[in-house]
Each structure stands twice: as structure tokens, then as C-alpha cells.
Design a protein around this motif. Structure first.
Motif, mmCIF file in Angstrom:
data_model
loop_
_atom_site.group_PDB
_atom_site.id
_atom_site.type_symbol
_atom_site.label_atom_id
_atom_site.label_comp_id
_atom_site.label_asym_id
_atom_site.label_seq_id
_atom_site.Cartn_x
_atom_site.Cartn_y
_atom_site.Cartn_z
ATOM 1 N N TRP A 1 68.845 26.154 50.559
ATOM 2 C CA TRP A 1 69.580 26.877 51.596
ATOM 3 C C TRP A 1 69.604 28.374 51.304
ATOM 4 O O TRP A 1 69.636 29.189 52.234
ATOM 5 C CB TRP A 1 70.995 26.327 51.707
ATOM 6 C CG TRP A 1 71.020 24.888 52.128
ATOM 7 C CD1 TRP A 1 71.315 23.804 51.357
ATOM 8 C CD2 TRP A 1 70.693 24.373 53.427
ATOM 9 N NE1 TRP A 1 71.207 22.651 52.079
ATOM 10 C CE2 TRP A 1 70.826 22.967 53.356
ATOM 11 C CE3 TRP A 1 70.307 24.951 54.629
ATOM 12 C CZ2 TRP A 1 70.592 22.151 54.451
ATOM 13 C CZ3 TRP A 1 70.070 24.133 55.716
ATOM 14 C CH2 TRP A 1 70.214 22.758 55.627
ATOM 15 N N ILE B 1 66.391 29.632 52.715
ATOM 16 C CA ILE B 1 66.521 29.737 54.173
ATOM 17 C C ILE B 1 67.324 30.989 54.535
ATOM 18 O O ILE B 1 67.012 31.703 55.500
ATOM 19 C CB ILE B 1 67.187 28.480 54.745
ATOM 20 C CG1 ILE B 1 66.315 27.245 54.478
ATOM 21 C CG2 ILE B 1 67.444 28.620 56.239
ATOM 22 C CD1 ILE B 1 64.947 27.306 55.102
ATOM 23 N N TYR B 2 68.339 31.292 53.731
ATOM 24 C CA TYR B 2 69.147 32.500 53.943
ATOM 25 C C TYR B 2 68.287 33.750 53.739
ATOM 26 O O TYR B 2 68.449 34.748 54.451
ATOM 27 C CB TYR B 2 70.329 32.487 52.976
ATOM 28 C CG TYR B 2 71.388 33.530 53.256
ATOM 29 C CD1 TYR B 2 72.288 33.378 54.302
ATOM 30 C CD2 TYR B 2 71.505 34.665 52.458
ATOM 31 C CE1 TYR B 2 73.263 34.316 54.546
ATOM 32 C CE2 TYR B 2 72.472 35.614 52.699
ATOM 33 C CZ TYR B 2 73.354 35.431 53.743
ATOM 34 O OH TYR B 2 74.315 36.373 53.989
ATOM 35 N N VAL C 1 65.077 33.966 54.352
ATOM 36 C CA VAL C 1 64.242 34.085 55.545
ATOM 37 C C VAL C 1 65.040 34.703 56.688
ATOM 38 O O VAL C 1 64.552 35.608 57.391
ATOM 39 C CB VAL C 1 63.691 32.705 55.953
ATOM 40 C CG1 VAL C 1 62.910 32.805 57.258
ATOM 41 C CG2 VAL C 1 62.808 32.141 54.844
ATOM 42 N N TRP C 2 66.273 34.246 56.875
ATOM 43 C CA TRP C 2 67.139 34.820 57.916
ATOM 44 C C TRP C 2 67.382 36.310 57.662
ATOM 45 O O TRP C 2 67.324 37.129 58.583
ATOM 46 C CB TRP C 2 68.463 34.066 57.949
ATOM 47 C CG TRP C 2 69.492 34.693 58.832
ATOM 48 C CD1 TRP C 2 69.649 34.528 60.175
ATOM 49 C CD2 TRP C 2 70.519 35.625 58.432
ATOM 50 N NE1 TRP C 2 70.701 35.281 60.635
ATOM 51 C CE2 TRP C 2 71.249 35.967 59.588
ATOM 52 C CE3 TRP C 2 70.881 36.190 57.217
ATOM 53 C CZ2 TRP C 2 72.324 36.848 59.556
ATOM 54 C CZ3 TRP C 2 71.952 37.075 57.173
ATOM 55 C CH2 TRP C 2 72.652 37.393 58.339
#
Length: 715
Positions: A654, A657-658, A660-661
Motif C-alpha cells: 500500500w 500504491i501511495y 504512485v498516487w
């Protein structure tokens, strides 16, 4: 290896208040330097960097700046490289002495530096750097030159490290972009009286270094090269050379294609005069030990968000603590009332041993002597009832006591990973402690990376020890092979990744690229210092330490695992469990990412908050691992070894993913190489974080499993 998870919210809050109040800037009196009146002050130039790119460039590598003359200034010849620690090299610093003359207390209205003639390629390079928003970093007394800002209500003043190379605007006639280079710099050096005896002798200390860049056209300068009006409004120097279409046509008379103006060398140049002014101003409101706070005053409004992050972390941790207490109470004090002796499960057969039936009849041991018929009948009734009770008691996780400590598959890879994880745990814990007490602070340039690298190398002895002991517990015999895997597997992955990425950065001629000598030095540290330490720790862990003892014996035949529910399957449980620690840290991650990726100076300073959040995060990982392991065992799945690592490190997914955001929403990074560096280093950092928390998860699960199966073992 028992664990105690009774941590109160009040205790955590007290720790939070205590640690967050630590001033992680300076240890008072640490490396203070005083200057006497008229004493020369060296000004060092470093690099240029931008929040739109991961590529940095050394100042003297720029083709449009004044080259060093070699003259001595403050006792050092200009252009001389300053000795750098490993952390400074890794962060792209290339600090060198300059030709700027500064003397304590001596104002200079204007001083001419040089006139540099830039060709078309140099002009194109300057325009590109201005377009990408590059800023310069120069250093005086270990303080980076700063751009000064004042809040709207003029109540606070703060610094932003660095100052712009130039600026861009649009022509009012053609509406085309124009680029202006800052070729005059005004230095404002703020000082105060030195503390103690040095101040009594006239010593002064520097508490601020402000740089005000300005672009001034050649026509607004006098014969000496200085601006006619330093403080007034003047036309800027546009960094531009008019195209020479006639020259191009003459060179390519029979071609329909004409190359770009920047791709040819027709001898056209642009004269760029450089000059500077120096002003010394006394500043009594800033103590030398707090001079770095000026660089962080603009982040004061973020303190409330830091406290919100801590409150969020404590709430999640508190809820999980209640669940863990219930689980431990049930497993230790309720489920384990019916104890199981070693050997009660042999080759998959349960041997019943309950001594009291549901009907209230006494056990055969307590039946008084009577008729054989009565004794036989009572015994038959109680045996049937006893069997029913035993089957009812020995269910769920207790059925696995003969399989739960069965060595996992790929145990030869598990032990080296646990060893490397312990190496990271030691390094991260030591770094946070040193940061909280103020030893690692912004004044120690590159210190965080340098000390971290040293701790990682030294912790090789812990890596070897824990790896060897876990390997021995799994029944391994070839400990030298395990030692090589521990020393080469994870560090080799790090080194190989950095080397491959470095090839791309080398091609861009960026100072972010590691010099060949630095790579050789890292290789030397890895193979000739860490490897022997890992070997020493492995030898001691294998030959002089006993394997971890298990409370139950392992049967010869593995138990068949029933079909699992969706939430107990590996990928689902890892993703669900990883969300909880991520929810604890995601607010603080925003500040860390801003410091690393947006503010290239990298001055993250709230280590108190970071330490508190890290502690709560580790506690959360411990609790999540206990819950997930208990659910898995209740589902009669004894493959918990690898699963505990994945559960503990699940939040790393996660975090990526953070990342990438953050890249697509918060950053303006441009170019293939910069994007590749961002995602590669983010993936590498998430892997390190995942291995660290995964090791914590493994140790937690191991302690928990030993605890609950030790509780059901007969006295």
C-alpha cells in the motif's frame, strides 16, 4: 520468546508528548565556528536541483557560469573540491570552493566576478534549466543560501533553501516565452555575538545566509562590470542568441533540411557578466543553536497534522490492542484448559485422556472398589463421554500442535531474509534514536545516510547470528552456505539495483550519478567488512548457540489442510492485514515524501513525530500479525512461517500504491530517466520497509505460536 502486548493508550500518549518535544536540530555547542572582524569567510558552491527532475548537476559543470580561477580565497584555491562523506556523495552533492570574497563585517556594494561567453549549446542548456525551475545551492558556514519569505501578516519570516537560476516570462509583443538568467547575487549574512569567551573576544557567529538573485542587462552596467543601480528596477539579461539563417543556408546550400540553431557551432556567443553584493546584518533574535529553525518555520502549520497522525495511530492501535487481549485471554486461559500431552497426536490419531464426563460420574481412577460389573459399566459410560469431551476440546488450532512447527518450504531462503531483516531493524532503530537526541540533524550534511550505511555494515554481525540460529532451528547443517546467502542475497540486490540505475544517470552527466570510486568503495565495504562480520555472527550463532526449542513435537506425517475461506488465503489476508499499518502511517508519509521528492534539500526534521508514529506502527504490525496468525491457525492451516512475513510486510504494497498516487497527483517530474529513478527507488524503499516489518511479523508470530502451544502442553 514471550510477548507482552498490554500497552496502554495513556503510556503511548506520554511517550508521544515526550519524544515530539525533542529538538532534533543541534546538540548545543556542536561544531560551532566563530569569526573575528575582517576574517575571510569561504563561500562554497554545490549543485543545482529541481522538483521537476531527479537529476542534479554540479555548479561548475554548468556551461554558462564562471569557471574557477584557481586564486586563493579564505585560504583555499577556488575550484578545490571539499571532502564529502558517503551520504553527501549519495545525495548528489559536489561542494567546491568559489571565487567569491567575503569578510566578516565588510559590506560590499558591488564586486565584479567575471564575464562568461556562452555559446549556443550553453544558452540552450541554461534555458532548459530555467524552464525546469532549477535552483542553486551555495553554502556559507554550513548553511545553504536561502530565499527569504515573509507571511502575509508579516508576523513570521522563514527560509526556503536554494535560489533560482533564472526566471521565465512572456513577450508582450509576440507572447513567446523569454528566459532571463540571474547574473547578480546579493548576499545578506546575518550574525550575532558568539556565546561564552569567544564572544567576549569579539567573535561572531553566522545565524543566517540569504541570497537575493537578480537579472541585470549588460547595458545597465558600468565599465567595471558592476550594475549602475544595484537596488533599482532594471531590464533583465535575456539568455538568447538570435538565429543566423544566412549562416545556416550558406553551410547547407543544397539541403531542404536546416538543423536546429543549437546543433551547430557558428561561433556566436552571449556575454554574461556576473557580479555580487555583500551585506552583514546583526541578528539578536536567533540563537546559533536554533538557526536552522528558520528553514522550518513555514512548516509550523503542519504540527497540527502531525498530532492528527499520532491520534489516528493511537486509535487504531488501541482497537487492535483490545482484539489481541481477547485472543490471548481465550487461547491462554480458556481454550487451553484441556491440556494435550506430547505424543497425544501420533500419526494423526488422537489419544483421549479426559478424566471427567459430562454426566458428573467420577473418573475410573476415583471409583471405589465394588463389583466388577458396576465398575465395568461405569467405566464404559465414562469412556464414551470422555471421548466426546476430548474430541470437542481438541479442535481448531489445537489440532495443529503436531504440525505447527514443521519446517517451512524454502527454509534456506527464509533464514537469510530474517537475518537481513534484523540488520535493518537494528539500523532503523539506531537512526531514529540518534535523530531524536539531535546527533543527526540538518547541520550534519549527509549524516543520516552515512551513519545509516555504517550501522547497516556493522549490523552484519546480527544478521549472521539470527540467520544462523533460525537456520539451525530448521535443521540446517551447511551453515557456511547459509552465511554466503545472508551476506550476498539482500545486499547484492541493493547494490545491483543501484549500479544499474547509476548507468542511466551517468548517461545524463548528472551529479546524482555515483562516481566510480564510490562504487568501488561500497563494494569494498560490502565484501571485505560486512561479509566477515556476517561470517563471525553466523559462526557464533551456529556453533555456540542452541536452536530455538519448540514446546511440541512434530509428527512424521503432515496433516491435510482443509479448504480455506477467502479471507484466510494468502493474497487476500496480506492485502487486508497490510491496510491497518498503512492507515497508521499514511499521514506522516506525506511529510516524508515532500521532504524527499519535492524539497530536494531533504531537510526533514520532525524526527520526534516520526519516531512516535514508527513505534505505533511496529506495535500495530505486531498486533495485526497476532490476529492474522490466530485466524490462520483456527482454519487448521499450519503454513504460517512465510505467511507471517508477508502479513508483517503487507503494508509495503500500500505504501508503493501511495508512491504512485503521489507521483501523479503531487509531483511534476518530467522525463523518462527521472520517472524511472522515482519508481525504482520507491520500489527499493518499499522492499526495505517490507522486509523490516516482515521480520517483525515473523518474530511476533513465532513468539505467539510458541506461547499458545506452550500453554496447552501438560505440566
Amino acid at each position: 520468546m514471550h510477548a507482552d502486548f498490554r500497552i496502554g493508550l495513556g503510556s503511548l500518549l506520554a511517550i508521544a508528548c515526550a519524544i515530539s518535544s525533542v529538538q532534533a536540530f543541534y546538540i548545543p555547542g556542536w561544531s560551532i565556528r566563530t569569526y573575528l572582524e575582517d576574517q575571510a569567510i569561504p563561500l562554497q558552491v554545490n549543485k543545482v536541483y529541481s522538483d521537476k527532475s531527479q537529476l542534479q548537476y554540479a555548479h561548475y559543470d554548468l556551461p554558462f557560469v564562471c569557471a574557477p580561477s584557481g586564486k586563493k580565497h579564505a585560504g583555499y584555491p577556488s575550484g578545490k573540491s571539499v571532502s564529502l562523506n558517503l551520504g553527501e556523495v549519495l545525495r548528489g552533492d559536489r561542494i567546491m570552493t568559489s571565487d567569491y570574497d567575503l569578510a566578516m563585517g565588510q559590506d560590499q556594494e558591488c564586486q565584479f566576478l567575471c564575464t562568461h561567453r556562452a555559446d549556443r549549446k550553453a544558452v540552450s542548456r541554461a534555458r532548459q534549466l530555467i524552464e525546469d525551475g532549477y535552483v542553486s545551492e551555495w553554502i556559507v558556514d554550513n548553511l545553504p543560501g536561502a530565499t527569504s519569505f515573509v507571511t502575509v501578516d508579516k508576523s513570521h519570516k522563514y527560509y526556503a533553501a536554494g535560489f533560482k537560476v533564472g526566471y521565465k516570462d512572456f513577450s508582450p509583443v509576440t507572447n513567446k516565452p523569454r528566459y532571463f538568467i540571474n547574473n547578480h547575487h546579493t548576499f545578506v549574512i546575518r550574525w550575532r555575538k558568539a556565546p561564552g569567551r569567544s564572544g567576549q573576544r569579539g567573535g561572531k557567529v553566522i545565524v543566517g545566509f540569504e541570497v537575493y538573485p537578480k537579472s541585470i542587462e549588460v547595458g545597465h552596467r558600468n565599465s567595471e562590470g558592476c550594475p549602475q543601480d544595484v537596488h533599482g528596477d532594471t531590464d533583465g539579461l535575456e539568455i538568447y542568441i538570435a538565429p543566423n539563417s544566412t549562416s545556416l543556408a550558406a553551410q547547407y546550400p543544397h539541403s531542404s533540411y536546416l538543423p536546429q540553431e543549437n546543433d551547430i557551432d557558428d561561433g556566436a556567443t552571449l556575454a554574461i557578466p556576473y557580479s555580487y553584493s555583500v551585506y552583514f546584518r546583526e541578528e539578536e533574535r536567533v540563537e546559533w543553536s536554533h538557526r536552522w529553525e528558520m528553514y522550518f518555520n513555514n512548516q509550523e502549520e503542519g504540527n497540527s497534522i502531525h498530532w492528527l497522525a499520532i491520534a489516528n495511530s493511537l486509535i487504531i492501535c488501541g482497537l487492535l490492542s483490545a482484539v489481541v487481549v481477547m485472543i490471548i485471554h481465550r487461547t491462554v486461559f480458556v481454550d487451553s484448559k484441556g491440556r494435550i500431552r506430547d505424543g497425544s497426536l501420533e500419526d494423526g490419531k488422537i489419544r483421549m485422556k479426559r478424566v471427567k464426563s459430562r454426566t458428573g460420574l467420577r473418573s475410573p481412577r476415583s471409583v471405589e472398589k465394588g463389583s466388577l460389573l458396576e465398575q465395568k459399566g461405569d467405566a464404559d459410560d465414562m469412556d464414551a463421554s470422555s471421548d466426546e469431551d476430548a474430541i470437542e476440546d481438541i479442535t481448531g488450532w489445537k489440532l495443529l500442535h503436531a504440525d505447527v512447527f514443521r519446517p517451512p518450504i524454502y527454509a534456506g531462503f527464509l533464514a537469510p531474509l530474517i537475518g537481513s531483516g534484523m540488520q535493518l531493524v537494528f539500523m532503523a532503530t539506531s537512526l531514529l534514536l540518534l535523530s531524536c537526541v539531535g546527533i543527526l540533524n540538518p547541520s550534519f550534511r549527509g549524516g543520516f545516510v552515512s551513519v545509516g550505511m555504517g550501522l547497516f555494515i556493522f549490523a552484519g554481525i546480527f544478521s549472521g547470528y539470527f540467520s544462523a540460529r533460525v537456520y539451525k532451528t530448521f535443521g540446517g547443517l551447511n551453515w557456511r552456505k547459509n552465511t554466503l546467502m545472508t551476506a550476498l542475497l539482500f545486499p547484492g540486490l541493493l547494490f545491483t539495483t543501484i549500479f544499474i540505475l547509476n548507468l542511466f544517470v551517468w548517461a545524463q552527466a548528472s551529479s546524482t550519478a555515483l562516481p566510480f570510486g564510490t562504487l568501488v568503495g561500497l563494494l569494498f565495504l560490502w565484501l571485505f567488512i560486512q561479509l566477515p562480520l556476517v561470517y563471525l555472527g553466523s559462526w557464533y550463532g551456529f556453533d555456540n548457540s542452541q536452536p530455538y526449542e519448540h514446546p511440541t513435537k512434530t509428527s512424521s506425517i503432515p496433516r491435510q489442510i482443509p479448504e480455506q475461506q477467502w479471507y484466510t488465503k494468502s493474497i487476500h489476508s496480506v492485502l487486508l492485514a497490510g491496510l491497518v499499518p498503512f492507515a497508521v502511517i499514511f499521514i506522516e508519509l506525506l511529510f516524508v515524501f515532500r521532504s524527499l521528492w519535492q524539497d530536494k534539500s531533504g531537510y526533514y526534521y520532525v524526527f520526534g513525530f516520526l519516531t512516535v508514529v514508527s513505534i505505533v506502527n511496529i506495535v500495530t504490525v505486531v498486533e495485526v500479525t497476532i490476529v492474522a496468525t490466530y485466524i490462520q491457525l483456527c482454519a487448521e492451516n499450519y503454513h504460517w512461517w512465510w505467511q507471517s512475513i508477508f502479513i508483517g510486510g503487507g503494508s509495503a504494497f500500500w505504501v508503493f500504491i501511495y508512491c504512485v498516487w503521489f507521483y501523479f497527483i503531487k509531483l511534476n517530474i518530467q522525463g523518462f530517466v527521472s520517472g524511472m529513478l522515482f519508481f525504482s527507488y520507491s520500489l527499493l524503499a518499499c522492499s526495505v520497509y517490507g522486509l523490516l516489518t516482515g521480520t517483525v511479523g515473523f518474530l511476533t508470530a513465532y513468539a505467539f505460536v510458541r506461547r499458545i502451544y506452550g500453554a496447552i502442553k501438560a505440566d
